[in-house]
Scaffold this active site. Structure first.
Site, short mmCIF file in Angstrom:
data_model
loop_
_atom_site.label_atom_id
_atom_site.label_comp_id
_atom_site.label_asym_id
_atom_site.label_seq_id
_atom_site.Cartn_x
_atom_site.Cartn_y
_atom_site.Cartn_z
CG ASP A 1 -13.07 -8.30 1.53
OD1 ASP A 1 -12.86 -7.41 0.70
OD2 ASP A 1 -12.66 -8.22 2.71
CD GLU B 1 -4.95 -7.73 1.75
OE1 GLU B 1 -5.81 -6.95 2.22
OE2 GLU B 1 -3.73 -7.53 1.86
CD GLU C 1 -2.77 -1.33 2.41
OE1 GLU C 1 -2.65 -0.49 3.32
OE2 GLU C 1 -3.57 -2.29 2.47
CG HIS D 1 -10.06 -5.34 0.48
ND1 HIS D 1 -10.39 -6.44 1.25
CD2 HIS D 1 -8.74 -5.14 0.69
CE1 HIS D 1 -9.31 -6.87 1.89
NE2 HIS D 1 -8.29 -6.10 1.56
CG ASN E 1 -0.78 -7.07 -1.28
OD1 ASN E 1 -1.37 -7.71 -2.15
ND2 ASN E 1 -1.29 -6.90 -0.06
#
Ligand code: G3I
Length: 347
Positions: A275, A273, A165, A244, A207
């Site tokens: 979702d 990750e 990030e 996400h 990432n």
């Protein structure tokens, strides 16, 4: 170390057997085509195409048998949700603590799952002592941290999120302001070079979130960094797309273009990750198919097991409900994985 090679050889073995029977002129009742025989777990279904299907694991939940039953059955890759982060692994300067990280790692190893390492250099979840550092001392602390953690797990981690990030949200395409960024623009490549020397066996990933939409400035900025790194020989092997997805950052059908474009730079890609707010079965299938369409997409990790395990539990974004029941999104992902043929050669 990949744990998912067996199903491919099993498919090939069955094909050879079928071929031998054909040569012998056998007319026994025809069994369903092995390649079409559906797998009934996410990990096994992903392995049909040489990929993995993983989840984030929280060490605090490993005592919950309902949790470990699902995680053990369905997934063949594990990411520690918090336990390998900076605050967990180096709570005091130079004093490393791998208690919680090892708990997750050991559970994964005992259950024959590969492990993604998350994460070594990040502006967030820094211990207090690191948050207060600036300049040269912070740069040296980052290097010591990467060396300390990667040495402990040397040879055991398939992919490391070396830097997490580092880019700003919004339309600027700029780096995120942070204490690490203020040590100088080269902090990211220093992290990658340090990581390569510390564990040459791990794939080294950058990432980030909100880099799935190909038209987004943040996506293009990360793309430019990876292209520059590849051109200059900075050791980077993969890019993790956190994925996400929610109402503010919805899935966009151009995600496949993004994955393909990064892969064309000569790096692997992974969905790290995942979702989805509301767990739309269609969106989950689309994301799965996007990965399956890109030979260099290594696999998919969802960010938790049941909705109640999620950092965004109110959005019910995962594949299992709070009671451990399979949701419609689970079925759509499993079907998409089962529909995939054997892995194309990465490239
Ligand atoms: O462990 C303490 C506990 O002792 C304390 O009582 C409690 C009180 O709030 O906090 C607990 O720590 C929490 C930790 O999760 C473990 O549950 C932290 O407050 C909480 O901030 C932390 O949240 C994590 C978050 O990263 C922190 O940045 C989430 O679990 C984790 O899912 C989330 O994961 C991140 C990825 O690393 C990077 N990408 C985004 C993703 C979602 O935010």
């Amino acid at each position: 170390m990949r744990t998912n090679a067996m199903p491919r050889s099993r498919v090939r073995g069955r094909a050879l057997l079928a071929g031998a029977l054909a040569v012998l002129g056998t007319t026994a009742p025809v069994a369903p085509s092995p390649a079409a025989a559906a797998e009934d777990t996410l990990g096994a279904a992903a392995a049909r195409s040489g990929r993995y299907f993983g989840t984030a694991i929280a060490s605090g939940r490993l005592g919950d048998p309902a949790y470990t039953t699902i995680a053990g059955r369905e997934f063949d890759s594990v990411t520690a949700e918090n336990e390998m982060k900076i605050d967990a692994t180096e709570p005091q300067p130079g004093r490393f603590d791998f208690t919680a990280g090892d708990r997750v790692y050991d559970w994964a190893a005992r259950n024959a799952k590969q492990v993604r390492g998350h994460t070594l250099a990040w502006h967030s979840q820094q211990p207090g002592w690191m948050r207060s550092l600036r300049g040269g001392p912070l740069r040296q602390a980052m290097i010591r941290h990467i060396n300390g953690v990667m040495t402990h797990y040397r040879g055991k981690i398939v992919q490391w999120d070396v830097v997490n990030e580092a880019f700003a949200d919004g339309g600027s395409g700029a780096r995120r302001d942070s204490n690490l960024q203020r040590t100088g623009d080269d902090w990211i490549e220093v992290a990658f070079r340090t990581a390569r020397a510390a564990d040459p066996s791990a794939k080294l990933c950058y990432n980030d979130y909100n880099i799935e939409n190909w038209t987004a400035a943040k996506t293009r900025a990360v793309y430019a960094m990876v292209r520059d790194f590849k051109q200059r020989g900075v050791p980077i092997d993969c890019v993790g797309f956190q994925s996400h997805f929610n109402n503010g950052s919805p899935y966009n059908g151009n995600f496949r273009t993004t994955l393909r474009s990064f892969a064309a730079l000569g790096v692997d890609v992974a969905i790290t990750e995942l979702d989805v707010q509301g767990a739309s079965a269609t969106t989950y299938a689309n994301v799965t198919n996007d990965c399956l369409a890109v030979p260099r997409c290594l696999g998919i990790t969802v960010w938790g097991v049941r909705d109640t395990d999620s950092w965004r539990s109110g959005q019910t974004p995962l594949l299992f409900d709070g009671s451990g029941g399979k949701k419609a999104a689970y079925t759509s992902v499993l079907n998409a994985l089962n529909a995939a043929s054997e892995a194309p050669t990465p490239g």
